[in-house]
Design an enzyme around this catalytic site. Sequence first.
Site, PDB file in Angstrom:
ATOM      1  N   ASP B 130       0.816  -1.212   0.000  1.00  0.00           N
ATOM      2  CA  ASP B 130       0.000   0.000   0.000  1.00  0.00           C
ATOM      3  C   ASP B 130       0.844   1.252   0.000  1.00  0.00           C
ATOM      4  OD1 ASP B 130      -1.994  -1.924   1.935  1.00  0.00           O
ATOM      5  OD2 ASP B 130      -2.936  -0.729   0.366  1.00  0.00           O
ATOM      6  N   THR B 138       6.176  -8.720   6.094  1.00  0.00           N
ATOM      7  CA  THR B 138       5.913 -10.020   6.699  1.00  0.00           C
ATOM      8  C   THR B 138       5.978 -11.098   5.643  1.00  0.00           C
ATOM      9  OG1 THR B 138       4.522  -9.094   8.413  1.00  0.00           O
ATOM     10  CG2 THR B 138       4.191 -11.408   7.902  1.00  0.00           C
ATOM     11  N   LEU B 139       6.656 -12.178   5.982  1.00  0.00           N
ATOM     12  CA  LEU B 139       6.760 -13.305   5.072  1.00  0.00           C
ATOM     13  C   LEU B 139       5.941 -14.446   5.614  1.00  0.00           C
ATOM     14  CD1 LEU B 139      10.476 -12.634   4.891  1.00  0.00           C
ATOM     15  CD2 LEU B 139       8.965 -12.500   2.926  1.00  0.00           C
ATOM     16  N   GLU B 140       5.138 -15.010   4.770  1.00  0.00           N
ATOM     17  CA  GLU B 140       4.324 -16.165   5.162  1.00  0.00           C
ATOM     18  C   GLU B 140       4.904 -17.337   4.397  1.00  0.00           C
ATOM     19  OE1 GLU B 140       1.502 -14.007   3.298  1.00  0.00           O
ATOM     20  OE2 GLU B 140       1.446 -12.509   4.884  1.00  0.00           O
TER      21      GLU B 140
END
Lengths: 355, 199
Positions: B130, B138-140
């Site tokens: 954004d 953040t890494l998922e």
Amino acid sequence: MLTTNEIKKQIQNGKIIINNLSDGALKKPNSIDVSMGNTLYVYDYGILDSRMARTYLDEVLKDKPFFLKKIQIPETGLLLEPYKVYLTKTTEEIETHGFIPVLNGKVAMSLLGVSIELNSGYRWDGYKGAMLLSIVATKPTIIYPDIKVGNLTFFPSLEPSSETRIVNGKLCGVYNSGMLSGSEIKSRMEGDNPDIFIDNTEKIVINPNSVNLTLNENIGVYTEQVLDIKANNPYKNITLEEGMYLYPEEIYLGRTNEWTVTNNLVPMMSGRSSLGRNGLHVHCSAGMGSVGYEGYWHMGIRPTKPIWVVKDMKCCQIYYFTLEGEIENTYNGIMQNLPENELGSQMHRILKKKD
Amino acid sequence: MQNILLLNSIVRIYLQEVIITLGNDAINEELLRGAIYVDNAKDKIDKGFINVTLTDTIKVYDAPHLNVTCDTPTRDIKIPEEGLIIMPRDLYIGATIEFTKTYGFVPILNESDELAALGLKTHITAGFGDNGFEGTWTLEIEGSIPVRIFPYMFIGTLNYYPLIGEGDTLYRGKYFKQIEPTASRLSEEYNKGRVRRKC
């Protein structure tokens, strides 16, 4: 994003080179079809070392398997098993000068739970060669050789702009192409002939540069244990009343409550950060839309871990890219204007057309 | 007078040189302008992208099931130097070392084809950012097959789309200014007063 008309111009200019383009690959309005052949590379053993990633990638792109094992996809089909990864590369080889190629999967495959790339579609200006395909299936799925599996799009590689503006006290360059801001999305929804139409306009939540859409109560679940990409795989409808559990190893067919129409822009669906952090995928490598798409947004939903979801939850976000080049045609493919109860993958219709 | 003119020419030539050696890329220009900020960006720019790296802490959910209406408790795991094995069927939440700020552009987190070759996903259909976001990314992380990952490894790239239209709506949401790996705060949307609720 470049229109296909612009892609063709740049091919003529020699700024975009594509070898092994298949018949009819240039029919979509803002992307070209890419295919895979009949070869897959698989891992023979247990735990992979991420430091070897480059080595494995080169083995596939150069067709020199050493650690990987090469297998053929027979005409009768090959079974993709879940919790495995199958590597291959696009039949097409590209080269760009001034353009950024981005690979996306196809919705038809996403609705079968098959990803063809793992958020790894972006390449760089100057990329040369075939592109890696990283195939992961959710359910056991039969796949066939020589099929169209992806959409390749191009963005202009931008030179620094001389014009600037201030956003939140920061000096920013002003460019002619990119992604729409929330205010711009709002203004494009106004008037008699809006570029963006989303029914239920009053309730729509507009973010800094995207729009939130919500999950419809109709969810489809395939009834067979094994999916076949050539078949019209049967599914049953479940009504999401208050809530339900979604389980891994299952692909859930959902759609948005909102019907949308997009003109003069390319819409792109993405999940939400809050859902991503809960391991909930809303598509399998296939968020990209087309200019002129009319319909609900169809999602191939799958969770990493079992998760309780609720009706009407905000499930995805739509982003809008500007288009560069002349719009020669708009989307009129197999997903256009699907009736509201039609949730299944249309892959069998695409493959039948080819035959 | 002549001395001042000479000084002016020297300064102008010097400035030109700085801009040219940093490159003609738009990314460089926007970094210089201040629209885009990424910790130590200069060393990480490659082919129009900014490379980002994984910190040494990962979070996992400490329950067999998750729930969109409440926050599942998590457990911290430190990634040892000899590596941590990522197992399929589980989700690992990590963060980039790099703190970023983006104004007037939409940042996008991408995975490289190298990491995709391992069957490893570094975000779950949520790589789009954004205008106005400030924080680490953040890494998922989800694996299809067991993979050994390492602290401070290259984990992805950022690229930027110019924002078209007024950029007055800025991201000021749930994850604004996050630094640590941050699990889902979705329960804020399901509870009165935007209060988060633990499962």
